[in-house]
Design a protein around this motif. Structure first.
Motif, PDB file in Angstrom:
ATOM      1  N   GLN A   1       1.289   4.903  -8.390  1.00  0.00           N
ATOM      2  CA  GLN A   1       1.538   4.036  -8.121  1.00  0.00           C
ATOM      3  C   GLN A   1       1.918   2.702  -7.516  1.00  0.00           C
ATOM      4  OE1 GLN A   1      -0.632   5.274  -4.380  1.00  0.00           O
ATOM      5  NE2 GLN A   1      -1.222   6.913  -4.536  1.00  0.00           N
ATOM      6  N   VAL A   2       3.746   2.607  -7.367  1.00  0.00           N
ATOM      7  CA  VAL A   2       3.578   1.083  -7.658  1.00  0.00           C
ATOM      8  C   VAL A   2       4.060  -0.285  -6.650  1.00  0.00           C
ATOM      9  CG1 VAL A   2       5.554  -0.549  -9.265  1.00  0.00           C
ATOM     10  CG2 VAL A   2       4.604   1.490  -9.510  1.00  0.00           C
ATOM     11  N   VAL A   3       4.067  -0.781  -6.435  1.00  0.00           N
ATOM     12  CA  VAL A   3       4.522  -1.760  -4.987  1.00  0.00           C
ATOM     13  C   VAL A   3       5.160  -2.711  -5.725  1.00  0.00           C
ATOM     14  CG1 VAL A   3       3.724  -3.268  -3.228  1.00  0.00           C
ATOM     15  CG2 VAL A   3       2.145  -1.208  -3.580  1.00  0.00           C
ATOM     16  N   PRO A   4       6.387  -2.607  -5.220  1.00  0.00           N
ATOM     17  CA  PRO A   4       7.672  -3.739  -5.711  1.00  0.00           C
ATOM     18  C   PRO A   4       7.375  -5.051  -4.812  1.00  0.00           C
ATOM     19  CG  PRO A   4       8.920  -1.548  -5.122  1.00  0.00           C
ATOM     20  CD  PRO A   4       7.208  -1.487  -4.726  1.00  0.00           C
ATOM     21  N   ARG A   5       7.568  -6.124  -5.633  1.00  0.00           N
ATOM     22  CA  ARG A   5       7.802  -7.178  -4.810  1.00  0.00           C
ATOM     23  C   ARG A   5       8.654  -7.171  -3.768  1.00  0.00           C
ATOM     24  NH1 ARG A   5       7.651 -10.508 -10.255  1.00  0.00           N
ATOM     25  NH2 ARG A   5       5.586 -10.647 -10.463  1.00  0.00           N
ATOM     26  N   SER A   6       9.575  -6.577  -3.645  1.00  0.00           N
ATOM     27  CA  SER A   6      10.717  -6.610  -2.636  1.00  0.00           C
ATOM     28  C   SER A   6       9.748  -5.879  -1.506  1.00  0.00           C
ATOM     29  CB  SER A   6      11.507  -5.421  -2.845  1.00  0.00           C
ATOM     30  OG  SER A   6      11.678  -4.233  -3.230  1.00  0.00           O
ATOM     31  N   GLY A   7       8.168  -4.862  -1.723  1.00  0.00           N
ATOM     32  CA  GLY A   7       7.968  -4.468  -0.414  1.00  0.00           C
ATOM     33  C   GLY A   7       8.097  -2.778  -0.377  1.00  0.00           C
TER      34      GLY A   7
END
Length: 164
Positions: free
Chosen positions: A82-88
């Protein structure tokens, strides 16, 4: 008569600017099924870049794209990265494993890195089945990794077998 035309033009420019802003900042830009690379994965979010699935640095494939960082990845036999990108938003990633290639666990993240076919932790991908919970052929020490989205079953065989 000129004033309404100017107001309409100004509104059109504002609407277009808002659309561009939300397109580039309003959530993950990756799409389900494409391969990605991750850099600078930290508490502030990861930088995610699309890449071809055959590229050496394409360690992950996007399973699901969630618009909310608090959303849940699909439940299944194996865990998504699970990854939360900087773009949201949030990306539910699975490893991008290629049939016939060898891999070993990567030390720096929850992924697999390509490897020569040697070593105790090394596995060889004997088959990739485009079905969740696909049946891997019977074999000694064969392990399956199953993901619901996209439906994928990886059949893995250890390269180094422990003598009985």
């Amino acid at each position: 008569m000129r004033k309404p035309v100017l107001v309409l033009a100004a509104l059109a420019v504002v609407a277009a600017a808002g659309l561009v802003f939300f397109q580039f900042t309003g959530g993950p830009q990756a799409k389900a099924g494409e391969c990605v690379t991750l850099t600078n994965a930290s508490g502030n979010g990861a930088e995610v870049a699309s890449t071809g699935c055959g590229a050496d640095n394409a360690r992950f494939k996007v399973g699901t794209v969630l618009s909310d960082a608090g959303g849940s990845c699909p439940a299944g036999d194996d865990e998504y990265i699970q990854v939360v990108p900087r773009s949201g938003g949030k990306l539910c990633l699975l490893p991008n494993l290629v049939e016939g290639a060898c891999y070993r666990p990567a030390d720096n993240d929850d992924s697999w890195g390509r490897s020569d076919c040697a070593g105790e932790e090394t596995v060889k991908v004997t088959e990739v089945i485009a079905v969740a919970d696909g049946e891997c052929p019977d074999g000694d020490d064969l392990v399956s990794i199953v993901y619901a989205e996209p439906p994928t079953t990886y059949c893995l065989s250890p390269v180094h077998r422990v003598p009985a």
